[in-house]
Design an enzyme around this catalytic site. Structure first.
Site, PDB file in Angstrom:
ATOM      1  N   ASN A 117       0.888  -1.173   0.000  1.00  0.00           N
ATOM      2  CA  ASN A 117       0.000   0.000   0.000  1.00  0.00           C
ATOM      3  C   ASN A 117       0.920   1.215   0.000  1.00  0.00           C
ATOM      4  OD1 ASN A 117      -1.770   2.043   0.469  1.00  0.00           O
ATOM      5  ND2 ASN A 117      -2.663   1.165   2.334  1.00  0.00           N
ATOM      6  N   ARG A 128      -2.497  -2.083  -3.486  1.00  0.00           N
ATOM      7  CA  ARG A 128      -3.712  -1.292  -3.293  1.00  0.00           C
ATOM      8  C   ARG A 128      -3.642  -0.104  -4.248  1.00  0.00           C
ATOM      9  NH1 ARG A 128      -4.915   3.187   0.996  1.00  0.00           N
ATOM     10  NH2 ARG A 128      -7.125   3.457   0.626  1.00  0.00           N
ATOM     11  N   HIS A 178     -12.833   2.677   0.276  1.00  0.00           N
ATOM     12  CA  HIS A 178     -12.821   1.597   1.278  1.00  0.00           C
ATOM     13  C   HIS A 178     -13.489   0.338   0.710  1.00  0.00           C
ATOM     14  CE1 HIS A 178     -12.910   4.780   4.744  1.00  0.00           C
ATOM     15  NE2 HIS A 178     -11.661   4.407   4.511  1.00  0.00           N
ATOM     16  N   LEU A 201     -15.640   2.552  10.383  1.00  0.00           N
ATOM     17  CA  LEU A 201     -15.396   3.767  11.163  1.00  0.00           C
ATOM     18  C   LEU A 201     -13.952   3.776  11.653  1.00  0.00           C
ATOM     19  CD1 LEU A 201     -18.693   3.742  13.297  1.00  0.00           C
ATOM     20  CD2 LEU A 201     -18.323   4.668  10.989  1.00  0.00           C
ATOM     21  N   ASN A 234     -10.111   6.341  10.977  1.00  0.00           N
ATOM     22  CA  ASN A 234      -9.738   7.737  10.787  1.00  0.00           C
ATOM     23  C   ASN A 234     -10.451   8.274   9.545  1.00  0.00           C
ATOM     24  OD1 ASN A 234      -8.376  10.092  11.393  1.00  0.00           O
ATOM     25  ND2 ASN A 234      -6.745   9.559   9.953  1.00  0.00           N
ATOM     26  N   ARG A 243     -11.553  15.019   8.198  1.00  0.00           N
ATOM     27  CA  ARG A 243     -12.391  15.455   7.066  1.00  0.00           C
ATOM     28  C   ARG A 243     -13.767  15.876   7.555  1.00  0.00           C
ATOM     29  NH1 ARG A 243     -10.950  10.140   4.276  1.00  0.00           N
ATOM     30  NH2 ARG A 243      -8.942  10.537   3.283  1.00  0.00           N
ATOM     31  N   GLU A 286      -7.902  -5.525   5.230  1.00  0.00           N
ATOM     32  CA  GLU A 286      -7.755  -5.155   3.820  1.00  0.00           C
ATOM     33  C   GLU A 286      -6.577  -5.876   3.173  1.00  0.00           C
ATOM     34  OE1 GLU A 286      -9.037  -0.770   3.151  1.00  0.00           O
ATOM     35  OE2 GLU A 286      -8.590  -0.951   5.271  1.00  0.00           O
TER      36      GLU A 286
HETATM   37  P1  AMP Z   1      -8.173   3.151  11.569  1.00  0.00           P
HETATM   38  O1  AMP Z   1      -8.147   4.275  10.590  1.00  0.00           O
HETATM   39  O2  AMP Z   1      -9.089   2.032  11.187  1.00  0.00           O
HETATM   40  O3  AMP Z   1      -6.791   2.668  11.956  1.00  0.00           O
HETATM   41  O4  AMP Z   1      -8.795   3.753  12.934  1.00  0.00           O
HETATM   42  C1  AMP Z   1      -8.186   4.790  13.616  1.00  0.00           C
HETATM   43  C2  AMP Z   1      -9.159   5.354  14.633  1.00  0.00           C
HETATM   44  O5  AMP Z   1      -9.584   4.300  15.491  1.00  0.00           O
HETATM   45  C3  AMP Z   1      -8.571   6.434  15.516  1.00  0.00           C
HETATM   46  O6  AMP Z   1      -9.512   7.470  15.716  1.00  0.00           O
HETATM   47  C4  AMP Z   1      -8.337   5.708  16.822  1.00  0.00           C
HETATM   48  O7  AMP Z   1      -8.425   6.567  17.928  1.00  0.00           O
HETATM   49  C5  AMP Z   1      -9.484   4.728  16.845  1.00  0.00           C
HETATM   50  N1  AMP Z   1      -9.178   3.609  17.729  1.00  0.00           N
HETATM   51  C6  AMP Z   1      -8.321   2.582  17.521  1.00  0.00           C
HETATM   52  N2  AMP Z   1      -8.302   1.768  18.606  1.00  0.00           N
HETATM   53  C7  AMP Z   1      -9.151   2.298  19.519  1.00  0.00           C
HETATM   54  C8  AMP Z   1      -9.575   1.948  20.830  1.00  0.00           C
HETATM   55  N3  AMP Z   1      -9.092   0.853  21.422  1.00  0.00           N
HETATM   56  N4  AMP Z   1     -10.476   2.747  21.442  1.00  0.00           N
HETATM   57  C9  AMP Z   1     -10.950   3.851  20.847  1.00  0.00           C
HETATM   58  N5  AMP Z   1     -10.599   4.242  19.601  1.00  0.00           N
HETATM   59  C10 AMP Z   1      -9.724   3.488  18.948  1.00  0.00           C
END
Ligand code: AMP
Length: 397
Positions: free
Chosen positions: A7, A90, A179, A208, A210, A240, A384
Site C-alpha cells: 500500500n 492497493r 474503502h 469507522l 480515521n 475530514r 484489507e
Molecule cells: P483506523 O483508521 O481504522 O486505523 O482507525 C483509527 C481510529 O480508530 C482512531 O480514531 C483511533 O483513535 C481509533 N481507535 C483505535 N483503537 C481504539 C480503541 N481501542 N479505542 C478507541 N478508539 C480506537
C-alpha cells in the site's frame, strides 16, 4: 503462495508478506519519510519490531530495503525472492474503468494513470510503488486491487450528483466510493458469520476509522456508499468534514481570505473530529477529553454518531430493510459505547443491543445485538491486506 501486499503512499509504504494457504502474516511493516530521510519498520511474525533509520531517496530504494529485510539471514521471512509468488497493490482510484481487481499489464497501468486526475494525491503514488516493484521483481505477477471497484455496482440514481450532466460526460464527475476492499471483505464475512445467504441479504457496513464510510450491500453488491468523487463526502471523519453545504466553501474563503486550495486543506485536514474538538482527530483522545468534561470533545462524538446513524437510516430506506449492521475499523471495532449510541437511533426497527457483549467486544468478531433483536448487529474486524492477498491469488493462480 506467498503474496507481498503493498500500500504505497506519497511518502510512506505499508507492506505485509502473507502466506495464502495459511493466511498467516509472515512479516509486515512500513517505510516512512520516503524522499525526506527514511525509516524502515520491519517485524517478522513472532519477533519484536525492528526500526532502522535508512536513507530512502526513492520508493524503489524503500522497496529494496523491504526486500532485503525479508531476506535477512537472521530475521528474514524468506530465503530469497523466488519465495515471493505475487505482489498485490492497493490502488485508490479505478474510476469507471475497473469494477474488479486486475493483473497489472502495461495497458492497465496506462488506464490507472488516466484516473490520476480523480485522485491526484493517491494514484500517482500507487503507480510509483507498482513501477518500483516491477523493476525490482520483473518476473513476479502483480495485481491491482482498487478501493473504488466494489462500489461500481452502484446504480445511476446513487452515483449521479445533481450537477450539470455535462460534468459527468466530460470529466466523469460522479460518486465512486472508497474503502471498497474493506466493505467487500466485511459484508461477505458478515453474511458468512451470521449464516445469511449473501445472494438474499441486506447488509450495512459501517467502516469507522480515521477515514470513515458506510455502505449498503444488497445481495452482495454495493448499491450505495457515503464517500463520493473523493473520500471527503459523507461521514464526519478524523480530519475530514464529510457532507457540508457547498456554499460554506465560498463563505469561509471570503471571510478568512483563503484560496480554493486552502479551503480544501481545511476540509480535508483541519475539520471533522479534529476541527470540532480543537484537540485531536484520534477517537481515544476525544473519549478521554469528554470524560474529563470537555464539551467540544463530547459534541464531536455526538456529531460523529448522529451522522453515522443518519447514513445507516438512509441505507435502510435504500434497501427497503436491513438484515444486519456490521461495525468495523479502528473506531467501529473498539468503541462499544459509540456503537450503542449509534444503534439507539433504531428502536423503530426493533434493534435491541446486548450491552454486556457490546461493551466487552474489541477487535473481534461478535454479535452485539440481543437474541430477540429484529436486526443483527455485529463487529467484524476488517483485514484489507488479507482481502488484497485473496484477490491477488484468485487472479494469478
Ligand atoms: P483506523 O483508521 O481504522 O486505523 O482507525 C483509527 C481510529 O480508530 C482512531 O480514531 C483511533 O483513535 C481509533 N481507535 C483505535 N483503537 C481504539 C480503541 N481501542 N479505542 C478507541 N478508539 C480506537
Amino acid at each position: 503462495m506467498n503474496v507481498l501486499v503493498i500500500n504505497c503512499g506519497s511518502s510512506s509504504l505499508k507492506y505485509q508478506l502473507i502466506n495464502s494457504e495459511s493466511e498467516k502474516v509472515l512479516a509486515k511493516g512500513l517505510c516512512e519519510r520516503i524522499g525526506i530521510d527514511g525509516r524502515l519498520v520491519y517485524q517478522k511474525a513472532g519477533l519484536d519490531k525492528e526500526i532502522s533509520e535508512l536513507a530512502m531517496p526513492t520508493h524503489k530504494q524503500a522497496i529494496q530495503f523491504v526486500l532485503d529485510a525479508l531476506q535477512n539471514e537472521k530475521t528474514g521471512a524468506i530465503k530469497d525472492l523466488s519465495e515471493i509468488d505475487a505482489v498485490g497493490h492497493r490502488v485508490v482510484h479505478g474510476g469507471e474503468k475497473f469494477s474488479s481487481s486486475t493483473v497489472l499489464t502495461p495497458e492497465v497501468l496506462k488506464a490507472i494513470e488516466e484516473c490520476n486526475d480523480l485522485a491526484p494525491l493517491h494514484n500517482p503514488a500507487n503507480l510509483i510503488g507498482i513501477n518500483a516493484c516491477k523493476e525490482l521483481m520483473p518476473n513476479v505477477p502483480m495485481v491491482g486491487v482498487f478501493d473504488t471497484a466494489f462500489h461500481q455496482t452502484m446504480p445511476e440514481k446513487a452515483y449521479l450528483y445533481g450537477l450539470p450532466y455535462e460534468y459527468y460526460d466530460k470529466y466523469k464527475v460522479r460518486r465512486y466510493g472508497f474503502h471498497g476492499t474493506s466493505h467487500s471483505f466485511v459484508s461477505k464475512r458478515t453474511a458468512e458469520y451470521l449464516g445469511l445467504d449473501i445472494n438474499n441479504s441486506k447488509i450495512i457496513v459501517a467502516h469507522l476509522g480515521n477515514g470513515a464510510s458506510v455502505s449498503a450491500v444488497l445481495n452482495g453488491k454495493s448499491i450505495d456508499t457515503s464517500m463520493g468523487l473523493t473520500p471527503l463526502e459523507g461521514l464526519v471523519m478524523g480530519t475530514r468534514s464529510g457532507d457540508i453545504d457547498p456554499a460554506i466553501m465560498e463563505f469561509i474563503a471570503k471571510k478568512e481570505n483563503l484560496s480554493i486550495d486552502e479551503v480544501m486543506t481545511v476540509l480535508n485536514k483541519k475539520s471533522g473530529l479534529q476541527g470540532l474538538s480543537g484537540k485531536s482527530s484520534d477517537f481515544r483522545d476525544l473519549r478521554a477529553g469528554a470524560s474529563e468534561g470537555d464539551k467540544r470533545c463530547a459534541a464531536a462524538i455526538e456529531v460523529f454518531a448522529y451522522r453515522v446513524a443518519k447514513y445507516i437510516g438512509s441505507y435502510v430506506t435504500a434497501m427497503n430493510g436491513v438484515d444486519a449492521v456490521a461495525f468495523t475499523a479502528g473506531i467501529g471495532e473498539n468503541v462499544g459505547k459509540l456503537r450503542g449510541k449509534i444503534m439507539s437511533y433504531f428502536d423503530y426497527l426493533g434493534v435491541k443491543m446486548n450491552d454486556e457483549v457490546n461493551f466487552a467486544t474489541m477487535a473481534e468478531e461478535a454479535v452485539i445485538s440481543a437474541d430477540d433483536s429484529k436486526v443483527k448487529v455485529c463487529v467484524i474486524p476488517t483485514n484489507e491486506e488479507l482481502a488484497i492477498c485473496r484477490e491477488t491469488v484468485a487472479l494469478v493462480k
